[in-house]
Design a protein around this motif. Sequence first.
Motif, PDB file in Angstrom:
ATOM      1  N   TYR A 162      -6.540  -5.281   3.974  1.00 60.63           N
ATOM      2  CA  TYR A 162      -7.429  -4.674   4.960  1.00 60.63           C
ATOM      3  C   TYR A 162      -6.623  -3.658   5.754  1.00 60.63           C
ATOM      4  O   TYR A 162      -5.757  -4.016   6.559  1.00 60.63           O
ATOM      5  CB  TYR A 162      -8.043  -5.755   5.857  1.00 60.63           C
ATOM      6  CG  TYR A 162      -9.177  -6.464   5.150  1.00 60.63           C
ATOM      7  CD1 TYR A 162     -10.482  -5.992   5.256  1.00 60.63           C
ATOM      8  CD2 TYR A 162      -8.934  -7.559   4.333  1.00 60.63           C
ATOM      9  CE1 TYR A 162     -11.525  -6.609   4.582  1.00 60.63           C
ATOM     10  CE2 TYR A 162      -9.974  -8.181   3.653  1.00 60.63           C
ATOM     11  CZ  TYR A 162     -11.264  -7.696   3.786  1.00 60.63           C
ATOM     12  OH  TYR A 162     -12.285  -8.300   3.102  1.00 60.63           O
ATOM     13  N   THR A 163      -6.883  -2.389   5.472  1.00 58.91           N
ATOM     14  CA  THR A 163      -6.110  -1.287   6.040  1.00 58.91           C
ATOM     15  C   THR A 163      -6.626  -0.890   7.425  1.00 58.91           C
ATOM     16  O   THR A 163      -7.701  -1.293   7.843  1.00 58.91           O
ATOM     17  CB  THR A 163      -6.200  -0.067   5.115  1.00 58.91           C
ATOM     18  OG1 THR A 163      -7.585   0.316   4.985  1.00 58.91           O
ATOM     19  CG2 THR A 163      -5.655  -0.383   3.727  1.00 58.91           C
TER      20      THR A 163
ATOM     21  N   VAL B 181      -6.710   0.321  -5.595  1.00 58.73           N
ATOM     22  CA  VAL B 181      -8.105   0.761  -5.686  1.00 58.73           C
ATOM     23  C   VAL B 181      -8.805   0.554  -4.345  1.00 58.73           C
ATOM     24  O   VAL B 181      -8.287  -0.114  -3.442  1.00 58.73           O
ATOM     25  CB  VAL B 181      -8.862  -0.012  -6.786  1.00 58.73           C
ATOM     26  CG1 VAL B 181      -8.171   0.121  -8.135  1.00 58.73           C
ATOM     27  CG2 VAL B 181      -9.035  -1.490  -6.422  1.00 58.73           C
ATOM     28  N   GLY B 182     -10.022   1.103  -4.242  1.00 63.02           N
ATOM     29  CA  GLY B 182     -10.814   0.927  -3.030  1.00 63.02           C
ATOM     30  C   GLY B 182     -11.866   2.004  -2.899  1.00 63.02           C
ATOM     31  O   GLY B 182     -11.951   2.925  -3.705  1.00 63.02           O
TER      32      GLY B 182
ATOM     33  N   LYS C 123      -5.821   4.192   0.689  1.00 63.32           N
ATOM     34  CA  LYS C 123      -5.031   3.831  -0.506  1.00 63.32           C
ATOM     35  C   LYS C 123      -3.766   4.673  -0.618  1.00 63.32           C
ATOM     36  O   LYS C 123      -2.665   4.144  -0.805  1.00 63.32           O
ATOM     37  CB  LYS C 123      -5.881   4.013  -1.769  1.00 63.32           C
ATOM     38  CG  LYS C 123      -7.122   3.154  -1.818  1.00 63.32           C
ATOM     39  CD  LYS C 123      -7.923   3.385  -3.086  1.00 63.32           C
ATOM     40  CE  LYS C 123      -8.346   4.825  -3.268  1.00 63.32           C
ATOM     41  NZ  LYS C 123      -9.208   5.325  -2.174  1.00 63.32           N
ATOM     42  N   SER C 124      -3.923   5.993  -0.550  1.00 65.65           N
ATOM     43  CA  SER C 124      -2.773   6.886  -0.703  1.00 65.65           C
ATOM     44  C   SER C 124      -1.760   6.698   0.425  1.00 65.65           C
ATOM     45  O   SER C 124      -0.551   6.764   0.216  1.00 65.65           O
ATOM     46  CB  SER C 124      -3.233   8.345  -0.775  1.00 65.65           C
ATOM     47  OG  SER C 124      -4.062   8.559  -1.906  1.00 65.65           O
TER      48      SER C 124
ATOM     49  N   ASP D 103      -1.910   5.270  -8.057  1.00 61.47           N
ATOM     50  CA  ASP D 103      -2.983   5.602  -7.116  1.00 61.47           C
ATOM     51  C   ASP D 103      -4.241   5.929  -7.908  1.00 61.47           C
ATOM     52  O   ASP D 103      -4.186   6.357  -9.063  1.00 61.47           O
ATOM     53  CB  ASP D 103      -2.571   6.802  -6.256  1.00 61.47           C
ATOM     54  CG  ASP D 103      -3.414   6.921  -4.991  1.00 61.47           C
ATOM     55  OD1 ASP D 103      -4.207   6.005  -4.711  1.00 61.47           O
ATOM     56  OD2 ASP D 103      -3.270   7.935  -4.282  1.00 61.47           O
ATOM     57  N   SER D 104      -5.404   5.732  -7.285  1.00 59.13           N
ATOM     58  CA  SER D 104      -6.668   6.013  -7.960  1.00 59.13           C
ATOM     59  C   SER D 104      -7.652   6.641  -6.979  1.00 59.13           C
ATOM     60  O   SER D 104      -7.516   6.487  -5.761  1.00 59.13           O
ATOM     61  CB  SER D 104      -7.265   4.721  -8.535  1.00 59.13           C
ATOM     62  OG  SER D 104      -7.656   3.848  -7.490  1.00 59.13           O
ATOM     63  N   PRO D 105      -8.648   7.361  -7.490  1.00 59.91           N
ATOM     64  CA  PRO D 105      -9.659   7.936  -6.603  1.00 59.91           C
ATOM     65  C   PRO D 105     -10.485   6.833  -5.945  1.00 59.91           C
ATOM     66  O   PRO D 105     -10.679   5.759  -6.542  1.00 59.91           O
ATOM     67  CB  PRO D 105     -10.535   8.768  -7.549  1.00 59.91           C
ATOM     68  CG  PRO D 105      -9.766   8.897  -8.804  1.00 59.91           C
ATOM     69  CD  PRO D 105      -8.885   7.701  -8.890  1.00 59.91           C
TER      70      PRO D 105
END
Length: 336
Positions: free
Chosen positions: A72-73, A135-136, A142-143, A188-190
């Motif tokens: 949880y960011t 992911v998210g 994420k980045s 990393d992912s979109p």
Amino acid sequence: MAVFIPRPNFPQLDSLVRSYFLGHHQAALTEMSQMLSTVELIIECRDHRVPLSSRNPLFEKALAGRERLMVYTKKDLAQGTLNKIQKNAITKWHSPNKVMFSDVNNFLDVKKILSYARKTAKQVDNLTGSRMLIVGMPNVGKSSLLNALRRVGVQRKKAAITGGQPGVTRKIATSVKVSEDPLIYLIDSPGVFVPYVPNSETMLKLALVGCVKDTIIPPVTVADYLLYRMNLHDPTIYKKYHEPTNNILDFLAKVGKETGRLMKGGEPDLEATALWIVGRWRNGLLGRFMLDPVDKDAYQRWLEEEESAGKSNTRLKKEAKAERLEAQRARNVAMA
């Protein structure tokens, strides 16, 4: 003097766009599914302020079969709003997966996540290094988390581009080293949005925290929802700009004049002011509070509401496509 009474609820906006599922979202989801056999851990990020609204059920199916670490960011943007009972409730939502709460600028938070990744990598003991996927939903951090793990793990500068709007990362990135011993590469992912949001308030929450671009929903509408939430939390948090009010137009007009956001002729620019106010809240300068309820039954209620509001995938896609086309037509008319 009359006692201020905040609005008890926000109106349901049936005309509000409730889709932001783009072509590169589907492409990324497909690619994630195809690479599952090559990764040891999935780090799924959700925004601390919207722990339920930033859940994407597409991940449950597409990424099943791999261990997940739930992070949880942006906890610093809602610092102190969760007590021990509520944190335990969120932890139980994801059992048996591990749950962590993170501020990417907090060394200890980042180190805990890195330690868990290293523990997982040691258990797998891959001679060529462990690969992990992050992911998210769009713009949940994420980045930023990847860059923080790289900074702490190998003392290198950031490798992923970050930004205040979603869509900065549009395709699966190359592997980035975040640990030397054991060797760990993070991918990393979109951000992937849900195909269709079941109600307008959830869409407004996602717009408020920045999961959709600011051009998708009228900024004044998003600012009105923010005003509603600020009033429920503490109407004094904006006292330097305006006395407590439920009138968004009066609020934006006064703030626009006081901050110099004016159009030709000296009239306040309501849209620019709305974007500025929303930006202030996103940066923690107009209160730090959560938008989703958290209690032991909140997750189950959310799943039940999600199911009761669910529609067939075919219908969802048709409605989402129709809304995107309508939004595009509206933008074309506005620019004509």
